[in-house]
Design a protein around this motif. Structure first.
Motif, PDB file in Angstrom:
ATOM      1  N   UNK A   1       0.466  78.693 -33.000  1.00  0.00           N
ATOM      2  CA  UNK A   1      -0.004  77.594 -32.170  1.00  0.00           C
ATOM      3  C   UNK A   1      -0.790  76.618 -33.026  1.00  0.00           C
ATOM      4  N   UNK A   2      -0.695  75.337 -32.697  1.00  0.00           N
ATOM      5  CA  UNK A   2      -1.362  74.289 -33.471  1.00  0.00           C
ATOM      6  C   UNK A   2      -2.365  73.563 -32.580  1.00  0.00           C
ATOM      7  N   UNK A   3      -3.552  73.334 -33.131  1.00  0.00           N
ATOM      8  CA  UNK A   3      -4.579  72.530 -32.483  1.00  0.00           C
ATOM      9  C   UNK A   3      -4.738  71.267 -33.327  1.00  0.00           C
ATOM     10  N   UNK A   4      -4.334  70.143 -32.790  1.00  0.00           N
ATOM     11  CA  UNK A   4      -4.412  68.879 -33.521  1.00  0.00           C
ATOM     12  C   UNK A   4      -5.733  68.199 -33.170  1.00  0.00           C
ATOM     13  N   UNK A   5      -6.572  68.007 -34.177  1.00  0.00           N
ATOM     14  CA  UNK A   5      -7.936  67.529 -33.950  1.00  0.00           C
ATOM     15  C   UNK A   5      -8.116  66.130 -34.530  1.00  0.00           C
ATOM     16  N   UNK A   6      -8.714  65.262 -33.743  1.00  0.00           N
ATOM     17  CA  UNK A   6      -8.991  63.896 -34.183  1.00  0.00           C
ATOM     18  C   UNK A   6     -10.307  63.429 -33.569  1.00  0.00           C
ATOM     19  N   UNK A   7     -11.180  62.899 -34.412  1.00  0.00           N
ATOM     20  CA  UNK A   7     -12.489  62.390 -33.962  1.00  0.00           C
ATOM     21  C   UNK A   7     -13.233  63.417 -33.119  1.00  0.00           C
ATOM     22  N   UNK A   8     -13.189  64.682 -33.563  1.00  0.00           N
ATOM     23  CA  UNK A   8     -13.957  65.735 -32.912  1.00  0.00           C
ATOM     24  C   UNK A   8     -13.344  66.323 -31.663  1.00  0.00           C
ATOM     25  N   UNK A   9     -12.158  65.862 -31.287  1.00  0.00           N
ATOM     26  CA  UNK A   9     -11.510  66.368 -30.069  1.00  0.00           C
ATOM     27  C   UNK A   9     -10.131  66.937 -30.370  1.00  0.00           C
ATOM     28  N   UNK A  10      -9.659  67.810 -29.482  1.00  0.00           N
ATOM     29  CA  UNK A  10      -8.277  68.263 -29.548  1.00  0.00           C
ATOM     30  C   UNK A  10      -7.415  67.241 -28.818  1.00  0.00           C
ATOM     31  N   UNK A  11      -6.538  66.589 -29.557  1.00  0.00           N
ATOM     32  CA  UNK A  11      -5.664  65.597 -28.926  1.00  0.00           C
ATOM     33  C   UNK A  11      -4.343  66.215 -28.494  1.00  0.00           C
ATOM     34  N   UNK A  12      -3.965  67.328 -29.123  1.00  0.00           N
ATOM     35  CA  UNK A  12      -2.760  68.060 -28.737  1.00  0.00           C
ATOM     36  C   UNK A  12      -2.959  69.536 -29.045  1.00  0.00           C
ATOM     37  N   UNK A  13      -2.310  70.381 -28.260  1.00  0.00           N
ATOM     38  CA  UNK A  13      -2.365  71.820 -28.490  1.00  0.00           C
ATOM     39  C   UNK A  13      -1.049  72.425 -28.021  1.00  0.00           C
ATOM     40  N   UNK A  14      -0.433  73.252 -28.858  1.00  0.00           N
ATOM     41  CA  UNK A  14       0.819  73.879 -28.476  1.00  0.00           C
ATOM     42  C   UNK A  14       1.519  74.499 -29.667  1.00  0.00           C
ATOM     43  N   UNK A  15       2.722  75.033 -29.459  1.00  0.00           N
ATOM     44  CA  UNK A  15       3.498  75.582 -30.560  1.00  0.00           C
ATOM     45  C   UNK A  15       4.010  74.436 -31.433  1.00  0.00           C
ATOM     46  N   UNK A  16       4.494  74.789 -32.621  1.00  0.00           N
ATOM     47  CA  UNK A  16       5.034  73.768 -33.523  1.00  0.00           C
ATOM     48  C   UNK A  16       6.160  73.002 -32.840  1.00  0.00           C
ATOM     49  N   UNK A  17       7.075  73.722 -32.184  1.00  0.00           N
ATOM     50  CA  UNK A  17       8.212  73.059 -31.531  1.00  0.00           C
ATOM     51  C   UNK A  17       7.760  72.168 -30.383  1.00  0.00           C
ATOM     52  N   UNK A  18       6.727  72.600 -29.647  1.00  0.00           N
ATOM     53  CA  UNK A  18       6.208  71.781 -28.552  1.00  0.00           C
ATOM     54  C   UNK A  18       5.588  70.487 -29.078  1.00  0.00           C
ATOM     55  N   UNK A  19       4.881  70.594 -30.196  1.00  0.00           N
ATOM     56  CA  UNK A  19       4.257  69.397 -30.763  1.00  0.00           C
ATOM     57  C   UNK A  19       5.294  68.453 -31.363  1.00  0.00           C
ATOM     58  N   UNK A  20       6.300  69.023 -32.015  1.00  0.00           N
ATOM     59  CA  UNK A  20       7.362  68.178 -32.586  1.00  0.00           C
ATOM     60  C   UNK A  20       8.065  67.395 -31.483  1.00  0.00           C
ATOM     61  N   UNK A  21       8.206  68.015 -30.326  1.00  0.00           N
ATOM     62  CA  UNK A  21       8.846  67.346 -29.192  1.00  0.00           C
ATOM     63  C   UNK A  21       8.093  66.069 -28.815  1.00  0.00           C
ATOM     64  N   UNK A  22       6.763  66.081 -29.043  1.00  0.00           N
ATOM     65  CA  UNK A  22       5.946  64.893 -28.735  1.00  0.00           C
ATOM     66  C   UNK A  22       6.291  63.695 -29.633  1.00  0.00           C
TER      67      UNK A  22
END
Length: 290
Positions: A200-221
């Motif tokens: 699972x990936x937690x994508x963090x920007x400016x102190x917040x999680x902007x996206x969270x999910x599996x690699x395939x779920x995030x790539x879909x974004x």
């Protein structure tokens, strides 16, 4: 086994380093991905109970990690971004020293240190001083010390910094094998490390999680946001100024640009299959974007 944090926040004066983040982590590999300055290190230090939060809490199996004290440290392994070492200690001496600090019996510690030095590819230099090691070798000593107590929670801040591609593959294989029944949190801005092993990936920007999910779920974004455009070399700079160019390659006398954009940049552009790196560049078009 569960590590959770709820509305975790850290302020430094008027600056918000981590802004009300929450997650529940069970055994597996979690990739904390973000540009420099996104708040990753601050979050990891709070998860390790090294840094006190401004608000929010961190719980291990329902217990507050601050109040657990030594009991929490006993199940924790940590590699900080700036790994400290004693240059005049050999690799084995250093691991034995760290093992003593962690309260690991000497006989068990020696066996464990020998095993880990083998696993990180340093058994042939076990009796050489760490101060003589290359940056990548020192980093591998750091990875070994984090694993000494066979921790249930392993937190690694930029662990592959300084490792060459072969060493990174060795490390990823080691981590994947280790994480079967452990919680592993890996912070990095090297996308390929996350893409290869994270559950699972937690994508963090400016102190917040902007996206969270599996690699395939995030790539879909990122689907529908990646394009290829063939241009003359003199046109490339214009596109690099007006949009995010993830890659360019030569094809004869022309250049093929890989462009990250919400909309079709020009009718001549064609859509491409997205990758996790494309998603990263969509959220962090420059390192200063953090």
């Amino acid at each position: 086994m569960e590590l959770s944090f709820d509305r975790l926040t850290k302020h430094y004066g008027n600056k918000i380093a981590v802004d009300c983040v929450s997650a529940t982590l069970e055994p597996g590999v979690y990739g904390l991905l973000g540009a420099n300055g996104a708040g990753k290190t601050t979050l990891m230090r709070m998860l390790c109970a090294i840094l006190e939060s401004t608000s929010g809490e961190v719980l291990f199996d329902g217990q507050d990690v601050i109040s657990m004290g030594a009991d929490y440290r006993n199940v924790l392994g940590y590699l900080p971004q700036d790994f400290g070492y004693y240059p005049n200690y050999t690799a084995m001496e250093f691991l034995m020293y760290i093992a003593a600090l962690k309260g690991i019996p000497k006989k068990i510690a020696r066996q464990r240190a020998k095993q880990l030095l083998e696993e990180v590819g340093l058994s042939n230099v076990a009796n050489k001083k760490v101060g003589t090691f290359s940056g990548g070798m020192k980093q591998r000593v750091g990875i070994a010390q984090a694993l000494l107590n066979n921790p249930d929670i392993l937190i690694l801040d930029e662990p592959t910094a300084g490792l060459d591609p072969k060493e990174r593959v060795r490390f990823r294989n080691l981590l994947s094998d280790y994480a079967g029944d452990k919680i592993v949190i890996l912070s990095t801005h090297i996308v390929s490390d996350i893409e290869a092993i994270a559950d699972e990936v937690l994508l963090m920007k400016k102190g917040r999680f902007v996206l969270q999910g599996t690699v395939s779920e995030l790539i879909e974004k990122a689907k529908g946001k990646v394009w290829e455009l063939t241009v003359l070399p003199e046109e490339a700079r214009k596109w690099q100024k007006k949009t995010t160019v993830a890659n360019l390659r030569h094809e004869g006398k022309q250049l093929v640009l890989r462009i990250i954009s919400d909309t079709m940049p020009t009718p001549e552009a064609v859509t491409c299959e997205a990758t996790l790196e494309d998603l990263y560049l969509y959220y962090f078009p420059t390192e200063e974007g953090a």
